[in-house]
Design a protein around this motif. Structure first.
Motif, mmCIF file in Angstrom:
data_model
loop_
_atom_site.group_PDB
_atom_site.id
_atom_site.type_symbol
_atom_site.label_atom_id
_atom_site.label_comp_id
_atom_site.label_asym_id
_atom_site.label_seq_id
_atom_site.Cartn_x
_atom_site.Cartn_y
_atom_site.Cartn_z
ATOM 1 N N UNK A 24 0.827 -1.212 0.000
ATOM 2 C CA UNK A 24 0.000 0.000 0.000
ATOM 3 C C UNK A 24 0.860 1.260 0.000
ATOM 4 N N UNK A 25 1.857 1.291 0.852
ATOM 5 C CA UNK A 25 2.733 2.464 0.934
ATOM 6 C C UNK A 25 3.517 2.625 -0.367
ATOM 7 N N UNK A 26 4.003 1.528 -0.924
ATOM 8 C CA UNK A 26 4.759 1.604 -2.178
ATOM 9 C C UNK A 26 3.892 2.101 -3.327
ATOM 10 N N UNK A 27 2.647 1.648 -3.407
ATOM 11 C CA UNK A 27 1.738 2.103 -4.458
ATOM 12 C C UNK A 27 1.495 3.603 -4.298
ATOM 13 N N UNK A 28 1.279 4.046 -3.067
ATOM 14 C CA UNK A 28 1.043 5.463 -2.786
ATOM 15 C C UNK A 28 2.241 6.316 -3.207
ATOM 16 N N UNK A 29 3.428 5.927 -2.763
ATOM 17 C CA UNK A 29 4.646 6.688 -3.072
ATOM 18 C C UNK A 29 4.942 6.655 -4.569
ATOM 19 N N UNK A 30 4.835 5.487 -5.181
ATOM 20 C CA UNK A 30 5.102 5.374 -6.618
ATOM 21 C C UNK A 30 4.121 6.204 -7.444
ATOM 22 N N UNK A 31 2.857 6.236 -7.034
ATOM 23 C CA UNK A 31 1.856 7.038 -7.747
ATOM 24 C C UNK A 31 2.193 8.520 -7.663
ATOM 25 N N UNK A 32 2.638 8.961 -6.490
ATOM 26 C CA UNK A 32 3.029 10.362 -6.333
ATOM 27 C C UNK A 32 4.246 10.684 -7.197
ATOM 28 N N UNK A 33 5.240 9.798 -7.206
ATOM 29 C CA UNK A 33 6.438 10.017 -8.018
ATOM 30 C C UNK A 33 6.098 10.082 -9.495
ATOM 31 N N UNK A 34 5.232 9.165 -9.952
ATOM 32 C CA UNK A 34 4.837 9.154 -11.357
ATOM 33 C C UNK A 34 4.116 10.438 -11.742
ATOM 34 N N UNK A 35 3.205 10.892 -10.888
ATOM 35 C CA UNK A 35 2.454 12.121 -11.171
ATOM 36 C C UNK A 35 3.396 13.319 -11.244
ATOM 37 N N UNK A 36 4.336 13.416 -10.321
ATOM 38 C CA UNK A 36 5.291 14.527 -10.338
ATOM 39 C C UNK A 36 6.191 14.459 -11.561
ATOM 40 N N UNK A 37 6.618 13.257 -11.942
ATOM 41 C CA UNK A 37 7.477 13.096 -13.116
ATOM 42 C C UNK A 37 6.760 13.531 -14.395
ATOM 43 N N UNK A 38 5.432 13.384 -14.417
ATOM 44 C CA UNK A 38 4.639 13.810 -15.571
ATOM 45 C C UNK A 38 4.338 15.307 -15.538
ATOM 46 N N UNK A 39 4.775 15.975 -14.477
ATOM 47 C CA UNK A 39 4.560 17.411 -14.361
ATOM 48 C C UNK A 39 3.258 17.784 -13.672
ATOM 49 N N UNK A 40 2.572 16.792 -13.091
ATOM 50 C CA UNK A 40 1.316 17.052 -12.397
ATOM 51 C C UNK A 40 1.553 17.467 -10.946
ATOM 52 N N UNK A 41 0.593 18.145 -10.403
ATOM 53 C CA UNK A 41 0.624 18.565 -9.006
ATOM 54 C C UNK A 41 -0.070 17.472 -8.190
ATOM 55 N N UNK A 42 0.446 17.171 -7.004
ATOM 56 C CA UNK A 42 -0.158 16.181 -6.118
ATOM 57 C C UNK A 42 -0.660 16.915 -4.883
#
Length: 91
Positions: A24-42
């Protein structure tokens, strides 16, 4: 608190296996990293928001040697605390 402490707390407070809490924690962190890498705001309401900031390159100096060095442009994550977090920490 570090990642392993967060996993342990999540596991203990929700009576779930460490492996499930880790996932669960890894999915959460990875999703945030992916969104930031795409230039999105979290944004996590009540906690804060993360966004990427771009910094231009510049010419600097090595403080030890005085040698002139070129600092390349870079992208860095920037965190802004939310109102509820600020109020909680200052109460």
């Amino acid at each position: 608190m570090n990642k392993s402490e967060l996993i342990k707390t999540l596991s203990e407070e929700n009576n779930i296996a460490i492996e499930e809490a880790t996932m669960m924690v890894n999915v959460f962190v990875d999703s945030m990293k992916d969104a930031l890498a795409e230039g999105n705001r979290v944004e996590i309401r009540g906690f804060g928001s993360f966004k990427m900031k771009e910094y231009e390159g510049y010419t600097g100096r090595n403080p030890k040697t005085g040698e002139v060095v070129t600092v390349n442009p870079k992208h860095l994550p920037f965190f802004r605390a939310g109102k509820e977090l600020k109020e909680f920490l200052n109460s």
